[in-house]
Design an enzyme around this catalytic site. Sequence first.
Site, PDB file in Angstrom:
ATOM      1  N   ASP A   1       7.661  -0.504   3.087  1.00  0.00           N
ATOM      2  CA  ASP A   1       8.098  -0.850   1.733  1.00  0.00           C
ATOM      3  C   ASP A   1       9.620  -0.859   1.639  1.00  0.00           C
ATOM      4  O   ASP A   1      10.206  -1.721   0.954  1.00  0.00           O
ATOM      5  CB  ASP A   1       7.493   0.113   0.712  1.00  0.00           C
ATOM      6  CG  ASP A   1       7.795   1.584   0.998  1.00  0.00           C
ATOM      7  OD1 ASP A   1       8.149   1.915   2.157  1.00  0.00           O
ATOM      8  OD2 ASP A   1       7.662   2.406   0.074  1.00  0.00           O
ATOM      9  N   ARG A   2      10.276   0.053   2.350  1.00  0.00           N
ATOM     10  CA  ARG A   2      11.734   0.112   2.316  1.00  0.00           C
ATOM     11  C   ARG A   2      12.344  -1.106   3.022  1.00  0.00           C
ATOM     12  O   ARG A   2      13.363  -1.644   2.583  1.00  0.00           O
ATOM     13  CB  ARG A   2      12.225   1.407   2.964  1.00  0.00           C
ATOM     14  CG  ARG A   2      11.642   2.662   2.300  1.00  0.00           C
ATOM     15  CD  ARG A   2      12.194   3.936   2.899  1.00  0.00           C
ATOM     16  NE  ARG A   2      13.592   4.113   2.533  1.00  0.00           N
ATOM     17  CZ  ARG A   2      14.399   4.988   3.092  1.00  0.00           C
ATOM     18  NH1 ARG A   2      13.959   5.750   4.086  1.00  0.00           N
ATOM     19  NH2 ARG A   2      15.651   5.107   2.689  1.00  0.00           N
TER      20      ARG A   2
ATOM     21  N   ILE B   1       0.854  -1.193   0.000  1.00  0.00           N
ATOM     22  CA  ILE B   1       0.000   0.000   0.000  1.00  0.00           C
ATOM     23  C   ILE B   1       0.886   1.238   0.000  1.00  0.00           C
ATOM     24  O   ILE B   1       1.499   1.590   1.010  1.00  0.00           O
ATOM     25  CB  ILE B   1      -0.933  -0.009   1.226  1.00  0.00           C
ATOM     26  CG1 ILE B   1      -1.749  -1.309   1.243  1.00  0.00           C
ATOM     27  CG2 ILE B   1      -1.859   1.199   1.204  1.00  0.00           C
ATOM     28  CD1 ILE B   1      -2.399  -1.602   2.581  1.00  0.00           C
ATOM     29  N   GLY B   2       0.958   1.882  -1.166  1.00  0.00           N
ATOM     30  CA  GLY B   2       1.773   3.081  -1.305  1.00  0.00           C
ATOM     31  C   GLY B   2       0.920   4.326  -1.375  1.00  0.00           C
ATOM     32  O   GLY B   2      -0.312   4.264  -1.393  1.00  0.00           O
ATOM     33  N   ASN B   3       1.574   5.471  -1.446  1.00  0.00           N
ATOM     34  CA  ASN B   3       0.843   6.736  -1.452  1.00  0.00           C
ATOM     35  C   ASN B   3       0.113   6.994  -2.762  1.00  0.00           C
ATOM     36  O   ASN B   3      -0.876   7.731  -2.784  1.00  0.00           O
ATOM     37  CB  ASN B   3       1.806   7.892  -1.176  1.00  0.00           C
ATOM     38  CG  ASN B   3       2.265   7.916   0.264  1.00  0.00           C
ATOM     39  OD1 ASN B   3       1.479   8.122   1.170  1.00  0.00           O
ATOM     40  ND2 ASN B   3       3.554   7.693   0.481  1.00  0.00           N
ATOM     41  N   THR B   4       0.571   6.392  -3.844  1.00  0.00           N
ATOM     42  CA  THR B   4      -0.068   6.592  -5.146  1.00  0.00           C
ATOM     43  C   THR B   4      -0.875   5.379  -5.571  1.00  0.00           C
ATOM     44  O   THR B   4      -2.002   5.507  -6.066  1.00  0.00           O
ATOM     45  CB  THR B   4       0.987   6.903  -6.222  1.00  0.00           C
ATOM     46  OG1 THR B   4       1.720   8.077  -5.832  1.00  0.00           O
ATOM     47  CG2 THR B   4       0.332   7.152  -7.568  1.00  0.00           C
TER      48      THR B   4
ATOM     49  N   THR C   1       6.073   7.402  -5.403  1.00  0.00           N
ATOM     50  CA  THR C   1       5.673   8.774  -5.100  1.00  0.00           C
ATOM     51  C   THR C   1       6.905   9.597  -4.741  1.00  0.00           C
ATOM     52  O   THR C   1       7.060  10.745  -5.158  1.00  0.00           O
ATOM     53  CB  THR C   1       4.667   8.793  -3.938  1.00  0.00           C
ATOM     54  OG1 THR C   1       3.586   7.922  -4.252  1.00  0.00           O
ATOM     55  CG2 THR C   1       4.143  10.193  -3.694  1.00  0.00           C
TER      56      THR C   1
END
Length: 257
Positions: A109-110, A7-10, A132
Amino acid sequence: MLLAFDIGNTNVHLGLWDGGAWRLSWRARTVADKMMDEYAVLVRNFLATAAVNHDAITGACLSSVVPALTPTFQELSRRYLNLAPLTVNSESDLGIAISIDMPEQAGADRLCNAVALSRIYGAPAVCVDFGTSTNFDVLSAANEYIGGVLAPGVHLAHDALVSRAAQLHKVDLQPPPQAIGRNTVHAMQSGIFWGYAGMIEALLRRILAQLDAPAPRVIATGGLAPVFAAHIALIDEVAPELTLDGLRLIYELNCGK
Protein backbone atom coordinates in the site's frame (compact mmCIF):
# COMPACT_ATOMS: atom_id res chain seq x y z
CA MET A 1 -12.88 -2.30 -16.53
CA LEU A 2 -10.26 -2.83 -13.85
CA LEU A 3 -11.07 -4.30 -10.43
CA ALA A 4 -8.55 -3.28 -7.76
CA PHE A 5 -8.18 -4.79 -4.28
CA ASP A 6 -6.35 -2.92 -1.51
CA ILE A 7 -6.14 -5.46 1.33
CA GLY A 8 -5.41 -3.74 4.62
CA ASN A 9 -5.36 -4.92 8.21
CA THR A 10 -8.76 -3.41 9.00
CA ASN A 11 -10.56 -3.17 5.65
CA VAL A 12 -10.43 -4.54 2.14
CA HIS A 13 -10.98 -1.62 -0.22
CA LEU A 14 -12.28 -2.54 -3.67
CA GLY A 15 -12.43 -0.14 -6.59
CA LEU A 16 -13.92 -0.46 -10.07
CA TRP A 17 -12.11 1.68 -12.67
CA ASP A 18 -14.03 2.30 -15.89
CA GLY A 19 -11.17 3.82 -17.86
CA GLY A 20 -11.71 7.41 -16.77
CA ALA A 21 -12.75 7.38 -13.13
CA TRP A 22 -13.43 5.17 -10.15
CA ARG A 23 -16.94 4.16 -11.02
CA LEU A 24 -17.55 2.53 -7.65
CA SER A 25 -15.67 1.64 -4.48
CA TRP A 26 -16.58 -0.64 -1.59
CA ARG A 27 -15.11 -1.63 1.75
CA ALA A 28 -15.35 -4.98 3.51
CA ARG A 29 -14.06 -5.97 6.92
CA THR A 30 -10.72 -7.78 6.84
CA VAL A 31 -11.02 -11.29 8.27
CA ALA A 32 -7.74 -13.15 7.80
CA ASP A 33 -9.27 -16.63 8.07
CA LYS A 34 -12.29 -15.98 5.84
CA MET A 35 -12.51 -18.47 2.99
CA MET A 36 -11.99 -17.46 -0.61
CA ASP A 37 -15.58 -18.42 -1.51
CA GLU A 38 -16.90 -16.12 1.23
CA TYR A 39 -15.03 -13.13 -0.17
CA ALA A 40 -16.13 -14.15 -3.67
CA VAL A 41 -19.76 -13.89 -2.57
CA LEU A 42 -19.10 -10.35 -1.33
CA VAL A 43 -17.41 -9.35 -4.58
CA ARG A 44 -20.20 -10.82 -6.70
CA ASN A 45 -22.81 -9.05 -4.57
CA PHE A 46 -20.96 -5.76 -4.91
CA LEU A 47 -20.85 -6.15 -8.68
CA ALA A 48 -24.51 -7.20 -8.83
CA THR A 49 -25.65 -4.12 -6.90
CA ALA A 50 -23.74 -2.01 -9.42
CA ALA A 51 -25.31 -3.93 -12.32
CA VAL A 52 -21.86 -4.96 -13.54
CA ASN A 53 -21.36 -8.40 -15.03
CA HIS A 54 -18.06 -10.01 -14.08
CA ASP A 55 -17.39 -10.57 -17.80
CA ALA A 56 -17.05 -6.79 -18.17
CA ILE A 57 -13.95 -6.80 -15.96
CA THR A 58 -10.85 -7.09 -18.10
CA GLY A 59 -8.14 -6.64 -15.48
CA ALA A 60 -7.47 -7.20 -11.80
CA CYS A 61 -4.73 -6.01 -9.44
CA LEU A 62 -4.12 -6.14 -5.74
CA SER A 63 -1.95 -4.81 -2.96
CA SER A 64 -1.91 -6.65 0.33
CA VAL A 65 -0.38 -6.21 3.76
CA VAL A 66 -2.16 -9.31 5.06
CA PRO A 67 -0.07 -12.27 3.83
CA ALA A 68 -2.77 -14.81 4.70
CA LEU A 69 -5.23 -13.10 2.34
CA THR A 70 -2.91 -12.53 -0.63
CA PRO A 71 -3.38 -16.04 -2.10
CA THR A 72 -7.09 -15.87 -1.20
CA PHE A 73 -7.68 -12.90 -3.49
CA GLN A 74 -5.32 -14.20 -6.17
CA GLU A 75 -7.35 -17.40 -6.35
CA LEU A 76 -10.63 -15.46 -6.20
CA SER A 77 -9.57 -13.46 -9.24
CA ARG A 78 -8.50 -16.53 -11.18
CA ARG A 79 -11.51 -18.65 -10.33
CA TYR A 80 -14.36 -16.15 -10.38
CA LEU A 81 -13.10 -13.48 -12.79
CA ASN A 82 -10.95 -15.71 -15.02
CA LEU A 83 -8.13 -13.19 -14.60
CA ALA A 84 -4.57 -13.53 -13.33
CA PRO A 85 -4.21 -10.49 -11.04
CA LEU A 86 -1.19 -8.24 -10.89
CA THR A 87 0.11 -8.41 -7.31
CA VAL A 88 2.13 -5.34 -6.35
CA ASN A 89 5.35 -5.75 -4.38
CA SER A 90 8.83 -4.23 -4.28
CA GLU A 91 9.86 -6.21 -7.37
CA SER A 92 7.07 -4.75 -9.51
CA ASP A 93 7.88 -2.13 -12.13
CA LEU A 94 6.72 0.99 -10.30
CA GLY A 95 8.17 3.69 -12.49
CA ILE A 96 10.02 5.11 -9.47
CA ALA A 97 13.07 4.00 -7.51
CA ILE A 98 12.73 2.46 -4.04
CA SER A 99 15.59 3.99 -2.07
CA ILE A 100 15.22 2.35 1.34
CA ASP A 101 17.38 -0.15 3.19
CA MET A 102 15.17 -3.24 2.70
CA PRO A 103 12.75 -2.73 -0.20
CA GLU A 104 11.13 -6.11 0.37
CA GLN A 105 9.83 -4.85 3.72
CA ALA A 106 7.91 -1.93 2.20
CA GLY A 107 4.16 -2.47 2.40
CA ALA A 108 2.47 -2.73 -0.98
CA ASP A 109 0.00 0.00 0.00
CA ARG A 110 2.88 2.37 0.75
CA LEU A 111 4.43 1.67 -2.65
CA CYS A 112 1.07 2.37 -4.29
CA ASN A 113 0.82 5.67 -2.41
CA ALA A 114 4.29 6.67 -3.56
CA VAL A 115 3.48 5.91 -7.21
CA ALA A 116 0.24 7.89 -7.00
CA LEU A 117 2.10 10.83 -5.47
CA SER A 118 4.65 10.74 -8.28
CA ARG A 119 2.23 10.43 -11.19
CA ILE A 120 -0.61 12.64 -9.95
CA TYR A 121 1.05 15.30 -7.78
CA GLY A 122 4.71 15.18 -8.74
CA ALA A 123 7.85 15.10 -6.62
CA PRO A 124 8.60 15.93 -3.89
CA ALA A 125 5.50 14.95 -1.96
CA VAL A 126 4.33 13.33 1.27
CA CYS A 127 1.32 11.12 1.91
CA VAL A 128 -0.37 10.79 5.30
CA ASP A 129 -2.42 7.58 5.26
CA PHE A 130 -4.94 7.19 8.10
CA GLY A 131 -5.38 3.43 8.44
CA THR A 132 -4.74 0.76 11.05
CA SER A 133 -1.44 2.57 11.42
CA THR A 134 -0.88 6.20 10.47
CA ASN A 135 1.67 6.04 7.67
CA PHE A 136 3.78 8.86 6.27
CA ASP A 137 5.22 8.00 2.85
CA VAL A 138 7.81 10.30 1.33
CA LEU A 139 8.75 10.94 -2.30
CA SER A 140 11.99 12.86 -2.73
CA ALA A 141 12.67 15.65 -5.21
CA ALA A 142 14.55 13.02 -7.26
CA ASN A 143 11.28 11.05 -7.60
CA GLU A 144 12.45 8.27 -5.27
CA TYR A 145 10.49 6.58 -2.53
CA ILE A 146 12.73 7.17 0.48
CA GLY A 147 10.62 5.70 3.28
CA GLY A 148 8.65 7.49 5.94
CA VAL A 149 7.06 6.97 9.33
CA LEU A 150 4.81 4.30 10.86
CA ALA A 151 2.78 5.37 13.90
CA PRO A 152 -0.07 3.63 15.74
CA GLY A 153 -3.38 4.48 14.15
CA VAL A 154 -5.92 6.72 15.85
CA HIS A 155 -8.42 3.88 16.29
CA LEU A 156 -5.72 1.66 17.80
CA ALA A 157 -4.84 4.27 20.40
CA HIS A 158 -8.50 4.89 21.14
CA ASP A 159 -9.21 1.17 21.59
CA ALA A 160 -6.11 0.67 23.75
CA LEU A 161 -7.09 3.51 26.07
CA VAL A 162 -10.65 2.22 26.50
CA SER A 163 -9.56 -1.40 27.00
CA ARG A 164 -7.07 -0.54 29.75
CA ALA A 165 -9.14 2.03 31.69
CA ALA A 166 -12.20 0.62 33.45
CA GLN A 167 -14.09 3.91 33.66
CA LEU A 168 -13.43 5.11 30.11
CA HIS A 169 -15.69 4.33 27.17
CA LYS A 170 -15.49 4.93 23.44
CA VAL A 171 -16.14 8.46 22.20
CA ASP A 172 -16.66 9.99 18.77
CA LEU A 173 -13.35 10.82 17.11
CA GLN A 174 -13.93 14.53 16.62
CA PRO A 175 -12.52 17.73 18.10
CA PRO A 176 -14.12 18.83 21.36
CA PRO A 177 -15.40 22.40 21.89
CA GLN A 178 -12.11 23.41 23.53
CA ALA A 179 -8.75 21.90 24.42
CA ILE A 180 -9.49 21.77 28.15
CA GLY A 181 -12.17 19.15 28.53
CA ARG A 182 -14.73 19.95 31.23
CA ASN A 183 -16.07 16.39 31.20
CA THR A 184 -14.65 12.94 30.52
CA VAL A 185 -15.89 12.72 26.92
CA HIS A 186 -14.41 16.08 25.93
CA ALA A 187 -11.18 15.34 27.82
CA MET A 188 -10.77 12.06 25.89
CA GLN A 189 -11.62 13.72 22.58
CA SER A 190 -9.06 16.42 23.25
CA GLY A 191 -6.33 13.94 24.08
CA ILE A 192 -7.07 11.65 21.14
CA PHE A 193 -7.97 14.17 18.44
CA TRP A 194 -5.69 17.09 19.28
CA GLY A 195 -2.97 14.73 20.44
CA TYR A 196 -2.93 13.03 17.06
CA ALA A 197 -3.26 16.29 15.16
CA GLY A 198 -0.23 17.56 17.06
CA MET A 199 1.73 14.37 16.37
CA ILE A 200 0.95 14.59 12.66
CA GLU A 201 1.93 18.26 12.47
CA ALA A 202 5.17 17.65 14.37
CA LEU A 203 6.16 14.70 12.17
CA LEU A 204 5.27 16.56 8.98
CA ARG A 205 7.44 19.51 10.03
CA ARG A 206 10.39 17.21 10.65
CA ILE A 207 9.84 15.35 7.36
CA LEU A 208 9.53 18.57 5.34
CA ALA A 209 12.64 20.00 7.00
CA GLN A 210 14.60 16.87 6.12
CA LEU A 211 13.39 16.95 2.51
CA ASP A 212 14.77 20.48 2.17
CA ALA A 213 12.92 20.85 -1.14
CA PRO A 214 10.70 23.65 -2.43
CA ALA A 215 6.97 23.30 -1.68
CA PRO A 216 6.44 19.56 -1.28
CA ARG A 217 2.78 18.59 -1.61
CA VAL A 218 1.19 16.89 1.42
CA ILE A 219 -1.70 14.58 0.54
CA ALA A 220 -3.92 12.77 3.04
CA THR A 221 -5.85 9.57 2.46
CA GLY A 222 -7.72 7.00 4.53
CA GLY A 223 -10.98 7.03 6.45
CA LEU A 224 -10.18 9.81 8.95
CA ALA A 225 -8.26 11.99 6.47
CA PRO A 226 -11.07 14.55 5.90
CA VAL A 227 -11.64 14.98 9.65
CA PHE A 228 -7.99 15.66 10.48
CA ALA A 229 -7.10 17.54 7.29
CA ALA A 230 -9.61 20.24 8.17
CA HIS A 231 -7.53 21.05 11.26
CA ILE A 232 -3.98 20.54 9.97
CA ALA A 233 -2.80 23.41 7.78
CA LEU A 234 0.19 21.46 6.43
CA ILE A 235 -2.12 19.04 4.57
CA ASP A 236 -2.82 20.40 1.09
CA GLU A 237 -5.43 17.95 -0.18
CA VAL A 238 -7.45 14.84 0.67
CA ALA A 239 -7.38 12.02 -1.91
CA PRO A 240 -9.74 9.22 -0.79
CA GLU A 241 -8.71 6.84 -3.57
CA LEU A 242 -4.97 7.53 -3.53
CA THR A 243 -3.92 3.91 -2.87
CA LEU A 244 -6.32 2.60 -5.52
CA ASP A 245 -4.94 5.19 -7.95
CA GLY A 246 -1.44 3.88 -7.29
CA LEU A 247 -2.65 0.33 -7.94
CA ARG A 248 -4.26 1.42 -11.19
CA LEU A 249 -1.18 3.29 -12.38
CA ILE A 250 1.09 0.31 -11.59
CA TYR A 251 -1.30 -1.98 -13.45
CA GLU A 252 -1.28 0.31 -16.50
CA LEU A 253 2.51 0.49 -16.42
CA ASN A 254 2.87 -3.30 -16.30
CA CYS A 255 -0.14 -4.56 -18.21
CA GLY A 256 -1.26 -1.71 -20.46
CA LYS A 257 -4.49 0.25 -20.26
